[in-house]
Scaffold this motif. Structure first.
Motif, PDB file in Angstrom:
ATOM      1  N   ILE A  19       0.867  -1.172   0.000  1.00 20.90           N
ATOM      2  CA  ILE A  19       0.000   0.000   0.000  1.00 20.90           C
ATOM      3  C   ILE A  19       0.906   1.226   0.000  1.00 20.90           C
ATOM      4  O   ILE A  19       1.695   1.417   0.923  1.00 20.90           O
ATOM      5  CB  ILE A  19      -0.922  -0.005   1.230  1.00 20.90           C
ATOM      6  CG1 ILE A  19      -1.838  -1.235   1.174  1.00 20.90           C
ATOM      7  CG2 ILE A  19      -1.735   1.282   1.293  1.00 20.90           C
ATOM      8  CD1 ILE A  19      -2.647  -1.460   2.445  1.00 20.90           C
ATOM      9  N   SER A  20       0.828   2.018  -1.063  1.00 17.59           N
ATOM     10  CA  SER A  20       1.768   3.131  -1.184  1.00 17.59           C
ATOM     11  C   SER A  20       1.118   4.479  -0.923  1.00 17.59           C
ATOM     12  O   SER A  20       0.188   4.884  -1.607  1.00 17.59           O
ATOM     13  CB  SER A  20       2.408   3.141  -2.569  1.00 17.59           C
ATOM     14  OG  SER A  20       3.281   4.251  -2.658  1.00 17.59           O
ATOM     15  N   PHE A  21       1.667   5.169   0.084  1.00 11.98           N
ATOM     16  CA  PHE A  21       1.338   6.576   0.325  1.00 11.98           C
ATOM     17  C   PHE A  21       2.498   7.447  -0.165  1.00 11.98           C
ATOM     18  O   PHE A  21       2.651   8.584   0.274  1.00 11.98           O
ATOM     19  CB  PHE A  21       1.109   6.821   1.826  1.00 11.98           C
ATOM     20  CG  PHE A  21       0.032   5.971   2.444  1.00 11.98           C
ATOM     21  CD1 PHE A  21      -1.204   5.821   1.828  1.00 11.98           C
ATOM     22  CD2 PHE A  21       0.240   5.332   3.670  1.00 11.98           C
ATOM     23  CE1 PHE A  21      -2.203   5.037   2.401  1.00 11.98           C
ATOM     24  CE2 PHE A  21      -0.758   4.556   4.262  1.00 11.98           C
ATOM     25  CZ  PHE A  21      -1.981   4.402   3.616  1.00 11.98           C
ATOM     26  N   ALA A  22       3.328   6.891  -1.054  1.00 14.89           N
ATOM     27  CA  ALA A  22       4.585   7.557  -1.418  1.00 14.89           C
ATOM     28  C   ALA A  22       4.406   8.565  -2.564  1.00 14.89           C
ATOM     29  O   ALA A  22       4.708   9.745  -2.428  1.00 14.89           O
ATOM     30  CB  ALA A  22       5.632   6.517  -1.791  1.00 14.89           C
ATOM     31  N   GLY A  23       3.941   8.083  -3.691  1.00 16.50           N
ATOM     32  CA  GLY A  23       3.916   8.948  -4.874  1.00 16.50           C
ATOM     33  C   GLY A  23       2.954  10.100  -4.736  1.00 16.50           C
ATOM     34  O   GLY A  23       1.763   9.896  -4.518  1.00 16.50           O
ATOM     35  N   GLY A  24       3.414  11.307  -4.919  1.00 20.16           N
ATOM     36  CA  GLY A  24       2.526  12.470  -4.857  1.00 20.16           C
ATOM     37  C   GLY A  24       1.917  12.737  -6.202  1.00 20.16           C
ATOM     38  O   GLY A  24       1.938  13.859  -6.696  1.00 20.16           O
ATOM     39  N   ILE A  25       1.347  11.727  -6.804  1.00 24.82           N
ATOM     40  CA  ILE A  25       0.886  11.830  -8.186  1.00 24.82           C
ATOM     41  C   ILE A  25      -0.628  11.618  -8.238  1.00 24.82           C
ATOM     42  O   ILE A  25      -1.206  10.969  -7.370  1.00 24.82           O
ATOM     43  CB  ILE A  25       1.598  10.810  -9.101  1.00 24.82           C
ATOM     44  CG1 ILE A  25       1.337   9.363  -8.651  1.00 24.82           C
ATOM     45  CG2 ILE A  25       3.101  11.077  -9.095  1.00 24.82           C
ATOM     46  CD1 ILE A  25       2.039   8.328  -9.546  1.00 24.82           C
ATOM     47  N   SER A 368       0.712  10.429   1.156  1.00 22.77           N
ATOM     48  CA  SER A 368      -0.158  10.833   0.062  1.00 22.77           C
ATOM     49  C   SER A 368      -1.346   9.883  -0.008  1.00 22.77           C
ATOM     50  O   SER A 368      -1.181   8.666   0.008  1.00 22.77           O
ATOM     51  CB  SER A 368       0.600  10.816  -1.264  1.00 22.77           C
ATOM     52  OG  SER A 368      -0.319  10.968  -2.322  1.00 22.77           O
ATOM     53  N   PHE A 369      -2.545  10.471  -0.082  1.00 25.66           N
ATOM     54  CA  PHE A 369      -3.750   9.632  -0.143  1.00 25.66           C
ATOM     55  C   PHE A 369      -4.317   9.564  -1.554  1.00 25.66           C
ATOM     56  O   PHE A 369      -5.432   9.079  -1.755  1.00 25.66           O
ATOM     57  CB  PHE A 369      -4.813  10.140   0.849  1.00 25.66           C
ATOM     58  CG  PHE A 369      -5.081  11.624   0.766  1.00 25.66           C
ATOM     59  CD1 PHE A 369      -5.879  12.163  -0.224  1.00 25.66           C
ATOM     60  CD2 PHE A 369      -4.534  12.482   1.714  1.00 25.66           C
ATOM     61  CE1 PHE A 369      -6.129  13.522  -0.287  1.00 25.66           C
ATOM     62  CE2 PHE A 369      -4.775  13.858   1.656  1.00 25.66           C
ATOM     63  CZ  PHE A 369      -5.570  14.381   0.657  1.00 25.66           C
ATOM     64  N   SER A 370      -3.554   9.978  -2.557  1.00 27.11           N
ATOM     65  CA  SER A 370      -4.145  10.104  -3.893  1.00 27.11           C
ATOM     66  C   SER A 370      -4.373   8.780  -4.604  1.00 27.11           C
ATOM     67  O   SER A 370      -5.336   8.642  -5.344  1.00 27.11           O
ATOM     68  CB  SER A 370      -3.262  10.998  -4.773  1.00 27.11           C
ATOM     69  OG  SER A 370      -1.962  10.452  -4.903  1.00 27.11           O
TER      70      SER A 370
END
Lengths: 388, 388
Positions: A19-25, A368-370
């Motif tokens: 589960i990635s909260f990393a990419g601000g994309i 990041s929640f995107s």
């Protein structure tokens, strides 16, 4: 942990179950693929249009697009004409050009700590020194900034801020903080670089006027304003076309246009044509859909943080954008937590230290929640909290 | 006459009846509009492909495209892997990045006089001094270049050349000149920047190996080569997608990638996907069509020059590319001739002075044969000759 090391670690994450909260994309589910396909087809349908779409063009930007952007700026309280606009390869390129135009080695750039990592990367190519703005907690005196810059062998050349739902903190500058920043910039006689990447993504609360709009209202015209506005379609329509813009006084825009010409001539014409069509027909609807999606995700993240995190962890409550910013207990390193999180519970985020020009912030993280869906956000935060 | 003034004058030319030899741009009739439309549609057809096409991506470039480029370089005698390639926004952006990576104020860049105006614009942002290469007529000694650079307060940082059908002269460097340049670069221990924008457009005569291929054959590997190769699809497929590349040692490419990331993150992904498809399926056929078209136009221009120009005018006889370069009598100014040509006979070209770093070349002009049809070329040269 350096940014390059973080990137290496994040590359390990392209595997199922993480589960990635990393990419601000932005979430690709929001991209207008069908409309884009139709716009590309139309741009290439007639010989005259195809010839223009596939050819070199003027460095200022595709005129129907700069016309749309100028009208858009007017709606935001900035009475711009096409001569106040230059189209750039995302707002990132605008930041790079600002560094190129304004900075010499040992000059001082004023930034918040933390601030957008990509801005630090863009500016650092021109070898400035950084000094710290604290817009909500009291900036230092103009004299203090000036003397520190002079002692370092240069001058204060600009102040850079992300005023709305900032990357990385998610926080928004109050009107008071914006006015105080304008007053500081007046005293120092410097431009303010206003990076508005997330501005359109407000989930709730009252809009705060842009710093450029506040300045224009004070000084009477955009050409007299000291604010340089960096806009982008990357978070509202799609980043893959690489279309952003700079809005500023005509005199400064003429200098940006020369830099654009020397750097890469012009932004892809066909992409500008397509972006103009998408902006013309879908801008409001796409923003509405993005707000609805990201609001639900932010709500899931804030609820999970409240449910699972120990009392020793604090976090921001953004009114928009893509990011929540968490502060861990002093003794906990965000970088070390990332290594454990990836290995032990398959959760990723970005350690906050990379966003600080001064090496501080080791106990902070950007979430990041995107990208994940709300249920995955809840689960990811639960897993992460289990490590703390 | 400054470049900006020339541009202003050239803007007057978008009117019927003007025959323009000014724009050094490809003929849009050669653009593969139909195939491009199909490739855009395919890139956006599936949700997975559309998500990638419209999203951010890695700064190195779209992997299938860098794979194609590496294979293409291998065919040119340069055994490149994907790690030797970075995709840029046209080769212009590669030149800008080279300046950013290699030049400090007062350093020396070695260039021919004349040379590509866009390269001078890109490099000049980093405030170098220029010194003159004369590849076909004898360069100065390494010591002479080194001492002159040192006296100016810097070092010689690179040599830049357009070896094939150069912009603006149309001339091609002989193998001997290329080897002599490598020997000079060895002695000075500097990179050679090889701008190959027109290389594929050879109408006749034997191919001359690229400087990078010659160097790799000498030193044994691309990673040991001092040559940085700037490639582009702008003259073979279409410039409007803004896709070019740099090919060099892995160590240098890693630095270019960091500059790309800080400058504008990545080239538009959808455009890279489309370019990969067009390169894969249409590269040879498009080059063949371009050569056929431009050769006929060059032939028309050379025949008209021979038929109409007075004996006092000399010109180059390019074996490829888009340009003929004419030298007028010493007393005739190219800039003044342009003003007369536009007003009196509705013909445009670019005065040669803009291509000289040293302010010389006032009596030269660049004639591009890429856009007008052969009959218009004949008529345009006839009209121009009538003024001389």
């Amino acid at each position: 942990m350096k940014a390059s090391e973080i990137r290496e670690l994040l590359k390990l994450l392209d595997q199922p179950g993480v589960i990635s909260f990393a990419g601000g994309i932005p979430d690709p589910k929001l991209f207008p693929a069908g409309e884009a396909a139709k716009a590309y087809a139309d741009a290439l349908a007639s010989p005259a249009s195809a010839s223009a779409a596939l050819q070199y063009s003027v460095s200022e930007g595709y005129p129907p697009l700069t016309r749309w952007i100028a009208a858009h700026m007017a709606k935001l309280g900035v009475p711009a004409t096409q001569e106040n606009i230059v189209v750039t390869s995302g707002s990132q390129q605008g930041l790079d050009f600002a560094g190129k135009l304004l900075l010499s080695p040992n000059d001082t750039a004023l930034v918040t700590a933390p601030t957008y990592l990509g801005a630090l990367q863009a500016f650092s190519a021109y070898e400035p020194r950084y000094d710290t703005l604290r817009p909500e907690h009291g900036n230092r005196t103009p004299q203090s900034y000036r003397e520190a810059a002079s002692a370092a062998g240069g001058q204060v050349k600009f102040a850079y801020v992300v005023p709305d739902f900032a990357n990385p903190t998610g926080e928004t500058l109050s009107s008071e903080a914006r006015r105080a920043l304008l007053a500081l910039a007046d005293e120092l006689d410097i431009p303010i670089l206003e990076d508005t990447a997330y501005h359109a993504l407000r989930f709730e609360g009252a809009n705060v006027p842009s710093i450029q709009a506040l300045d224009v209202a004070r000084v009477g015209s955009l050409d007299a304003s000291r604010v340089v506005y960096f806009g982008t379609f990357s978070k509202t329509i799609a980043p893959g076309l690489r279309v952003g813009w700079v809005c500023a006084s005509r005199a400064l825009i003429r200098r940006f246009v020369l830099v654009k010409q020397a750097s890469d001539l012009n932004v892809s014409v066909i992409n500008q044509m397509v972006m103009q069509r998408l902006a013309e027909t879908r801008h409001e609807a796409l923003i509405e859909a993005a707000i609805k999606s990201y609001r639900a995700k932010r709500d899931a993240m804030l609820a999970a943080l409240a449910a699972y995190m120990p009392k020793s962890v604090r976090w921001t409550r953004p009114e928009g954008g893509l990011f929540v910013w968490a502060t861990l207990p002093e003794s906990v390193s965000g970088a070390e937590l990332l290594e454990r999180a990836v290995r032990e519970v398959k959760v990723a985020f970005v350690p906050g230290g990379a966003f600080f020009h001064d090496g501080s912030g080791a106990n902070t993280i950007r979430l990041s929640f995107s990208l994940p869906e709300p249920a995955a956000i809840t689960e990811g935060v639960r897993r992460l909290a289990s490590l703390l």
